[in-house]
Write a protein that holds these residues in place. Structure first.
Motif, mmCIF file in Angstrom:
data_model
loop_
_atom_site.group_PDB
_atom_site.id
_atom_site.type_symbol
_atom_site.label_atom_id
_atom_site.label_comp_id
_atom_site.label_asym_id
_atom_site.label_seq_id
_atom_site.Cartn_x
_atom_site.Cartn_y
_atom_site.Cartn_z
ATOM 1 N N VAL A 33 -14.358 22.887 47.741
ATOM 2 C CA VAL A 33 -14.464 23.729 48.944
ATOM 3 C C VAL A 33 -15.466 23.116 49.925
ATOM 4 O O VAL A 33 -15.216 23.069 51.134
ATOM 5 C CB VAL A 33 -14.832 25.180 48.568
ATOM 6 N N ASP A 34 -16.594 22.612 49.413
ATOM 7 C CA ASP A 34 -17.574 21.946 50.280
ATOM 8 C C ASP A 34 -16.947 20.738 50.972
ATOM 9 O O ASP A 34 -17.160 20.519 52.166
ATOM 10 C CB ASP A 34 -18.800 21.494 49.473
ATOM 11 N N PHE A 35 -16.164 19.965 50.218
ATOM 12 C CA PHE A 35 -15.469 18.806 50.797
ATOM 13 C C PHE A 35 -14.536 19.255 51.922
ATOM 14 O O PHE A 35 -14.478 18.630 52.989
ATOM 15 C CB PHE A 35 -14.690 18.055 49.705
ATOM 16 N N ALA A 36 -13.821 20.341 51.681
ATOM 17 C CA ALA A 36 -12.917 20.865 52.710
ATOM 18 C C ALA A 36 -13.695 21.213 53.980
ATOM 19 O O ALA A 36 -13.308 20.812 55.082
ATOM 20 C CB ALA A 36 -12.163 22.084 52.178
ATOM 21 N N PHE A 37 -14.783 21.964 53.835
ATOM 22 C CA PHE A 37 -15.570 22.357 55.011
ATOM 23 C C PHE A 37 -16.148 21.145 55.734
ATOM 24 O O PHE A 37 -16.171 21.113 56.966
ATOM 25 C CB PHE A 37 -16.668 23.349 54.621
ATOM 26 N N LYS A 38 -16.617 20.153 54.968
ATOM 27 C CA LYS A 38 -17.162 18.934 55.599
ATOM 28 C C LYS A 38 -16.093 18.223 56.422
ATOM 29 O O LYS A 38 -16.411 17.488 57.355
ATOM 30 C CB LYS A 38 -17.727 17.998 54.541
ATOM 31 N N ASN A 39 -14.843 18.453 56.083
ATOM 32 C CA ASN A 39 -13.733 17.838 56.802
ATOM 33 C C ASN A 39 -13.024 18.835 57.721
ATOM 34 O O ASN A 39 -11.853 18.639 58.082
ATOM 35 C CB ASN A 39 -12.761 17.206 55.803
ATOM 36 N N ASN A 40 -13.735 19.898 58.062
ATOM 37 C CA ASN A 40 -13.276 20.904 59.020
ATOM 38 C C ASN A 40 -12.001 21.634 58.576
ATOM 39 O O ASN A 40 -11.208 22.072 59.403
ATOM 40 C CB ASN A 40 -13.089 20.284 60.406
ATOM 41 N N ILE A 41 -11.809 21.757 57.274
ATOM 42 C CA ILE A 41 -10.700 22.547 56.733
ATOM 43 C C ILE A 41 -11.272 23.915 56.389
ATOM 44 O O ILE A 41 -12.144 24.036 55.522
ATOM 45 C CB ILE A 41 -10.080 21.885 55.485
ATOM 46 N N LYS A 42 -10.796 24.932 57.096
ATOM 47 C CA LYS A 42 -11.354 26.272 56.935
ATOM 48 C C LYS A 42 -10.281 27.314 56.652
ATOM 49 O O LYS A 42 -10.536 28.509 56.706
ATOM 50 C CB LYS A 42 -12.159 26.645 58.175
ATOM 51 N N ARG A 43 -9.090 26.834 56.365
ATOM 52 C CA ARG A 43 -7.985 27.723 56.010
ATOM 53 C C ARG A 43 -7.698 27.522 54.520
ATOM 54 O O ARG A 43 -7.490 26.394 54.065
ATOM 55 C CB ARG A 43 -6.755 27.383 56.849
ATOM 56 N N PHE A 44 -7.687 28.639 53.785
ATOM 57 C CA PHE A 44 -7.542 28.597 52.339
ATOM 58 C C PHE A 44 -6.410 29.516 51.914
ATOM 59 O O PHE A 44 -6.315 30.649 52.372
ATOM 60 C CB PHE A 44 -8.855 29.005 51.669
ATOM 61 N N ASP A 45 -5.581 29.006 51.018
ATOM 62 C CA ASP A 45 -4.409 29.747 50.580
ATOM 63 C C ASP A 45 -4.328 29.764 49.059
ATOM 64 O O ASP A 45 -4.524 28.741 48.403
ATOM 65 C CB ASP A 45 -3.151 29.090 51.155
ATOM 66 N N THR A 46 -4.043 30.930 48.519
ATOM 67 C CA THR A 46 -3.912 31.108 47.080
ATOM 68 C C THR A 46 -2.868 32.185 46.824
ATOM 69 O O THR A 46 -2.174 32.611 47.732
ATOM 70 C CB THR A 46 -5.291 31.459 46.457
ATOM 71 N N GLY A 47 -2.784 32.620 45.602
ATOM 72 C CA GLY A 47 -1.893 33.707 45.229
ATOM 73 C C GLY A 47 -2.612 34.611 44.246
ATOM 74 O O GLY A 47 -3.393 34.135 43.417
ATOM 75 N N TYR A 48 -2.366 35.892 44.359
ATOM 76 C CA TYR A 48 -3.076 36.870 43.540
ATOM 77 C C TYR A 48 -2.983 36.555 42.050
ATOM 78 O O TYR A 48 -3.963 36.652 41.329
ATOM 79 C CB TYR A 48 -2.547 38.282 43.828
ATOM 80 N N ASN A 49 -1.818 36.156 41.589
ATOM 81 C CA ASN A 49 -1.670 35.936 40.150
ATOM 82 C C ASN A 49 -1.638 34.462 39.749
ATOM 83 O O ASN A 49 -1.366 34.138 38.607
ATOM 84 C CB ASN A 49 -0.420 36.649 39.624
ATOM 85 N N TYR A 50 -1.954 33.561 40.664
ATOM 86 C CA TYR A 50 -1.969 32.134 40.328
ATOM 87 C C TYR A 50 -2.940 31.862 39.180
ATOM 88 O O TYR A 50 -4.031 32.437 39.128
ATOM 89 C CB TYR A 50 -2.400 31.291 41.524
ATOM 90 N N GLY A 51 -2.542 30.952 38.321
ATOM 91 C CA GLY A 51 -3.419 30.542 37.225
ATOM 92 C C GLY A 51 -3.779 31.673 36.290
ATOM 93 O O GLY A 51 -4.926 31.772 35.868
ATOM 94 N N ASN A 52 -2.792 32.528 36.004
ATOM 95 C CA ASN A 52 -3.030 33.684 35.140
ATOM 96 C C ASN A 52 -4.165 34.560 35.699
ATOM 97 O O ASN A 52 -5.076 34.950 34.986
ATOM 98 C CB ASN A 52 -3.316 33.239 33.705
ATOM 99 N N PHE A 53 -4.103 34.789 37.012
ATOM 100 C CA PHE A 53 -5.057 35.637 37.733
ATOM 101 C C PHE A 53 -6.466 35.032 37.801
ATOM 102 O O PHE A 53 -7.441 35.754 38.003
ATOM 103 C CB PHE A 53 -5.118 37.050 37.121
ATOM 104 N N LYS A 54 -6.578 33.708 37.670
ATOM 105 C CA LYS A 54 -7.902 33.063 37.699
ATOM 106 C C LYS A 54 -8.153 32.241 38.961
ATOM 107 O O LYS A 54 -9.299 32.056 39.354
ATOM 108 C CB LYS A 54 -8.075 32.174 36.467
ATOM 109 N N SER A 55 -7.102 31.742 39.605
ATOM 110 C CA SER A 55 -7.291 30.862 40.765
ATOM 111 C C SER A 55 -7.903 31.591 41.962
ATOM 112 O O SER A 55 -8.831 31.087 42.593
ATOM 113 C CB SER A 55 -5.959 30.224 41.173
ATOM 114 N N GLN A 56 -7.370 32.763 42.295
ATOM 115 C CA GLN A 56 -7.884 33.478 43.464
ATOM 116 C C GLN A 56 -9.354 33.863 43.325
ATOM 117 O O GLN A 56 -10.146 33.569 44.228
ATOM 118 C CB GLN A 56 -7.034 34.714 43.758
#
Length: 132
Positions: A25-48
């Protein structure tokens, strides 16, 4: 200039350590990426929840700077509402920028009551944008 790239998480993201997730996430912000997308149940409800924890310092600093999207399946309106409420809690009671209803069938789209209930979430400013 706004970066059009989106930091997306899938099932595997939920397997990362918090330290690794924060590093990405820090790498993303350092590269001006500020849009984040996930899914409620991704990764057995662990990713979000992991993504939200990794974003926490940015969310606290300036919530408007972070664009957060999630997806839920249209099992029922109650299921969607529960997912939205849980996501809102994970975001420290702020809002969801984009809520995607993932995989609706024809009956969902033809059900005016279903769509009307979804629009209430937007009117309540729990979500900013609703997509199907």
């Amino acid at each position: 200039m706004e970066n059009k790239l989106i930091f997306g998480t899938g099932s595997r993201f939920g397997r990362l350590t918090l330290k690794k997730a924060e590093s990405l996430v820090d790498f993303a912000f350092k590269n001006n990426i500020k849009r984040f997308d996930t899914g409620y149940n991704y990764g057995n409800f662990k990713s979000q929840p992991l993504l939200i924890k990794a974003l926490s310092k940015y969310l606290k600093k300036d919530r408007e700077e972070v664009n957060f999207s999630t997806k839920v399946s249209p099992q029922s309106f109650d299921y969607i509402k529960n997912c939205v409420q849980e996501t809102k809690k994970q975001l420290s009671d702020t809002f969801i920028d984009n809520l995607y209803i993932w995989g609706p069938n024809e009956s969902h789209l033809e059900d005016k009551n279903f769509l009307k209930k979804l629009s209430v979430l937007k009117k309540q400013k729990i979500i900013k944008k609703l997509s199907i």
